[in-house]
Design a protein around this motif. Structure first.
Motif, PDB file in Angstrom:
ATOM      1  N   ASP A 224       0.847  -1.194   0.000  1.00 20.35           N
ATOM      2  CA  ASP A 224       0.000   0.000   0.000  1.00 20.35           C
ATOM      3  C   ASP A 224       0.883   1.245   0.000  1.00 20.35           C
ATOM      4  OD1 ASP A 224      -1.867   1.965   0.231  1.00 20.35           O
ATOM      5  OD2 ASP A 224      -2.817   1.197   2.052  1.00 20.35           O
ATOM      6  N   THR A 226      -0.353   4.294  -0.832  1.00 23.73           N
ATOM      7  CA  THR A 226      -1.296   5.414  -0.903  1.00 23.73           C
ATOM      8  C   THR A 226      -0.715   6.651  -0.245  1.00 23.73           C
ATOM      9  OG1 THR A 226      -3.156   3.882  -0.866  1.00 23.73           O
ATOM     10  CG2 THR A 226      -3.625   6.187  -0.378  1.00 23.73           C
ATOM     11  N   TYR A 311      -4.252  10.127  -5.864  1.00 18.93           N
ATOM     12  CA  TYR A 311      -5.011   9.611  -4.718  1.00 18.93           C
ATOM     13  C   TYR A 311      -6.266   8.882  -5.202  1.00 18.93           C
ATOM     14  CZ  TYR A 311      -7.140   9.571  -0.060  1.00 18.93           C
ATOM     15  OH  TYR A 311      -7.711   9.189   1.137  1.00 18.93           O
ATOM     16  N   GLN A 314      -5.297   5.507  -6.582  1.00 22.55           N
ATOM     17  CA  GLN A 314      -4.927   4.581  -5.513  1.00 22.55           C
ATOM     18  C   GLN A 314      -6.120   4.123  -4.681  1.00 22.55           C
ATOM     19  OE1 GLN A 314      -1.963   7.113  -3.636  1.00 22.55           O
ATOM     20  NE2 GLN A 314      -0.284   5.883  -4.489  1.00 22.55           N
ATOM     21  N   ASN A 320      -3.322   1.077  -5.460  1.00 25.06           N
ATOM     22  CA  ASN A 320      -2.574   1.555  -4.304  1.00 25.06           C
ATOM     23  C   ASN A 320      -1.166   0.957  -4.224  1.00 25.06           C
ATOM     24  OD1 ASN A 320      -3.598  -1.006  -3.718  1.00 25.06           O
ATOM     25  ND2 ASN A 320      -3.650  -0.614  -1.510  1.00 25.06           N
ATOM     26  N   GLY A 323       3.159   3.543  -6.370  1.00 26.31           N
ATOM     27  CA  GLY A 323       3.531   4.721  -5.602  1.00 26.31           C
ATOM     28  C   GLY A 323       4.532   5.578  -6.348  1.00 26.31           C
TER      29      GLY A 323
END
Length: 636
Positions: A224, A226, A311, A314, A320, A323
């Motif tokens: 993740d 995010t 955002y 994600q 997500n 990155g």
């Protein structure tokens, strides 16, 4: 150019600003301000032609939109193997392992990591002994002298002064051109000023959307990455960014499946360029006339908008695990160094390139195609979806045009001497900018600008006084196309013949738009007809009556040879002491044209060879508007 030095002005500037960078002498032949796509290549080409050249770049990277802005998916020119664009592409192939290794996304056939692109451009630049590059230095003043220019810069190691014969504006927005008082346009032109039927009735200051790109990295399923929720985050602008999230009947755009959309700008090594135009991170800002501090504040708005889009990707679309890529840019937040500007100031040059010139080059009052120096094949691509009032924006999305060649006169301002403009600030209309703004074209514009600057400095004449044909000759020697003929490539043994004859207009190609593909075809293996060659002969040598060679509409090899000989005699600048028949037989063998038969039908490629090698019509000079200048013989 005069060689009288303005000693007092030099002394005053040196006394105030200091006198050196890294202890080196501050006098160069060619000064390039801005090391973007055009500026970098201008420096490389100028240095290769023997001119002492300096690039001063405001940031820490070379490459501009290719690298610093993160737009590392090349649009267009995949089949036009031209000059420094092709050299850069080959370096990418060598680095990644061949052409297929950079076909990682579907928006382009050439995708790469921005950091790798910058590394390769830097290597190209640093390999040139006549080229120096100074980074992190901002232009403070630029003043005209009797012999050129004096430029004062403020750099990370202090202030320094540069004296130069010729200056090239390689900035993203044409800031240097404004500083020296060159007139320019911003926004859309009126059709009544340009003669372009698809332009609006009235001019306005609307420019294309800009984008703050972000490069993402795949950190693996289950990870993740995010980002923090952006302040004032609103997901509604992004609902239609891919299929299945909104009603497609309510919009006029094609919606791609979300998994397909994210692959649009996939780069090597599992990275992703996020530069998505459909309800994505395009953002409208017109910062061209803002001072630097206000521009910087405005850029933060575009960067915030891209954060919001990221955002959304994600949290709403499930990406997500993608990155912000680490160590891609030398920035604290991992974003590119600069935003991607699609449009800038457009100077008023010696000529202005309109969509009429681009779409129908052989039908215009002025044959600007004869002065071509940079080729492109991308459509007229305008991004205006983010503009608040769509009623004011004409529909210019992928207006169909053939491939094209940009005229030399677009790089030269009307009234300011010893100054050349490149990148997106050349003298084109707003509509044409939608095609000439693409990366390969800007690379090639830079190569042409460097050629022009070096010839100007080396010959001690202004850029406007440099011979069009001399610029073109040096570009041809560097493997750069003059004419955008896709079906005759530099590996073909008669490529040079076709390029030169094409640039005279004696044999003209056929322009086509096929979906997203724009081409101009020479048809080298097609038969040469009287109908096809007559317009060019009539313009160059109206006294020649090619009807004398007509048995039917198709010319024979003997007919073509007779035309070439008569044209050579008319132009009176080529010795015909050679044994023509024997020489032509040798050419036929060398070029794999088959058995030499005077009575056989002659092809267009064969005709180009005869015209170029016997008559050499390319030696007939043209002015900046493409008109022939008959100065080949006192008898002519």
């Amino acid at each position: 150019m005069k060689k009288t030095e303005s000693f007092l002005l030099i002394w005053l500037l040196v006394a105030f600003f200091g006198c050196s960078y890294n202890g080196q002498k501050n006098k160069v032949d060619v000064l390039i301000i801005g090391g973007g796509a055009s500026g970098s290549m201008a420096g490389i080409q100028s240095a290769r032609m023997g001119a002492k050249t300096l690039i001063v770049e405001e940031g820490p990277w070379l490459g501009g939109m290719l690298t610093s802005a993160g737009v590392s998916a090349i649009d267009g020119n995949y089949h036009l193997y031209s000059g420094l664009w092709e050299e850069f592409r080959q370096r990418l192939y060598d680095y990644y392992g061949g052409p297929d290794s950079v076909k990682t996304g579907w928006v382009s056939n050439v995708l790469f990591e921005p950091s790798v692109g910058e590394k390769l451009i830097r290597e190209m630049a640093f390999a040139e002994s006549n080229l120096e590059v100074v980074f992190n230095s901002k232009l403070d003043t630029l003043k005209r002298t009797d012999h050129g220019w004096l430029a004062a810069f403020v750099g990370e190691n202090g202030s320094f002064i540069i004296e130069a014969e010729v200056v090239i504006d390689g900035t993203e927005l044409g800031d240097v051109a404004k500083m020296v008082g060159i007139p320019y346009d911003i926004g859309m032109d009126s059709r009544y000023d340009t003669g372009e039927e698809i332009a609006p009735d009235e001019s306005n200051d609307i420019i294309q959307d800009m984008t703050y790109v972000v490069i993402l990295q795949d950190y693996g399923e289950g990870t993740d990455k995010t980002i923090a929720r952006p302040e004032n985050y609103d997901p509604t602008p992004f609902f239609c960014t891919c299929a299945g999230k909104c009603d497609p009947d309510t919009i006029s755009r094609i919606l791609w499946p979300c998994d397909k959309m994210i692959e649009y700008g996939r780069l090597p090594n599992n990275k992703y360029m996020i530069n998505w135009p459909i309800y994505g991170n395009d953002y409208y800002l017109n910062v061209i006339e803002l001072p630097p501090a206000e521009r910087k504040k405005a850029y933060e708005k575009a960067k915030w908008y891209t954060r919001c889009y990221l955002y959304y990707l994600q949290t709403e679309l499930g990406f997500n695990y993608l990155g912000i890529a680490e160590n891609e840019f030398p920035t604290e937040d991992g974003f590119p160094l600069i935003p991607y500007h699609r449009e800038s100031r457009r100077i008023k040059g010696l000529v202005r390139f309109t969509v009429n010139d681009l779409a129908r080059p052989f039908d215009q009052e002025f044959p600007l195609y004869r002065t071509g120096i940079a080729v492109g094949d991308y459509p007229i691509d305008h991004h205006h979806a983010a503009y608040p009032d769509q009623s004011k924006v004409p529909d210019l999305h992928f207006y169909p045009v053939p491939s094209f060649s940009v005229p030399l006169g677009t790089l030269i301002p009307q009234d300011v001497k010893d100054f050349i403009v490149a990148e997106k600030s050349i003298s084109v209309t707003n509509i044409v900018n939608g095609a000439t703004r693409l990366q390969p074209v800007c690379i090639l514009l830079g190569q042409a600008a460097g050629t022009l600057a070096a010839l100007s400095a080396n010959n001690q004449i202004t850029p406007a006084e440099v011979s069009v044909r001399e610029v073109q000759t040096h570009l041809l020697q560097a493997g750069a196309y003059l004419m955008p003929y896709r079906d005759v490539i530099p590996d073909d043994p008669y490529w040079l013949d076709v390029q030169k004859i094409g640039a005279t207009g004696l044999i003209r190609g056929e322009g086509k738009n096929i979906g997203w593909t724009n081409v101009t075809l020479f048809h080298p293996d097609s038969v040469m007809t009287i109908e096809a060659i007559k317009p060019g002969i009539n313009e160059m040598a109206p006294e020649i009556d090619i009807i004398d060679f007509e048995d039917n509409n198709i010319l024979s090899v003997k007919d073509g040879l007779d035309i070439a000989i008569e044209l050579a005699e008319y132009l009176k600048h080529k010795s015909l002491k050679m044994d023509i028949d024997e020489q032509v037989k040798q050419w036929w063998t060398q070029l794999n044209f088959g058995t030499f038969d005077p009575d056989s039908q002659i092809t267009r490629a064969q005709m180009a060879v005869l015209l170029n090698r016997i008559a050499d019509p390319f030696a007939l000079e043209v002015d900046m508007k493409g008109r022939f200048v008959h100065k080949l013989s006192s008898d002519n």
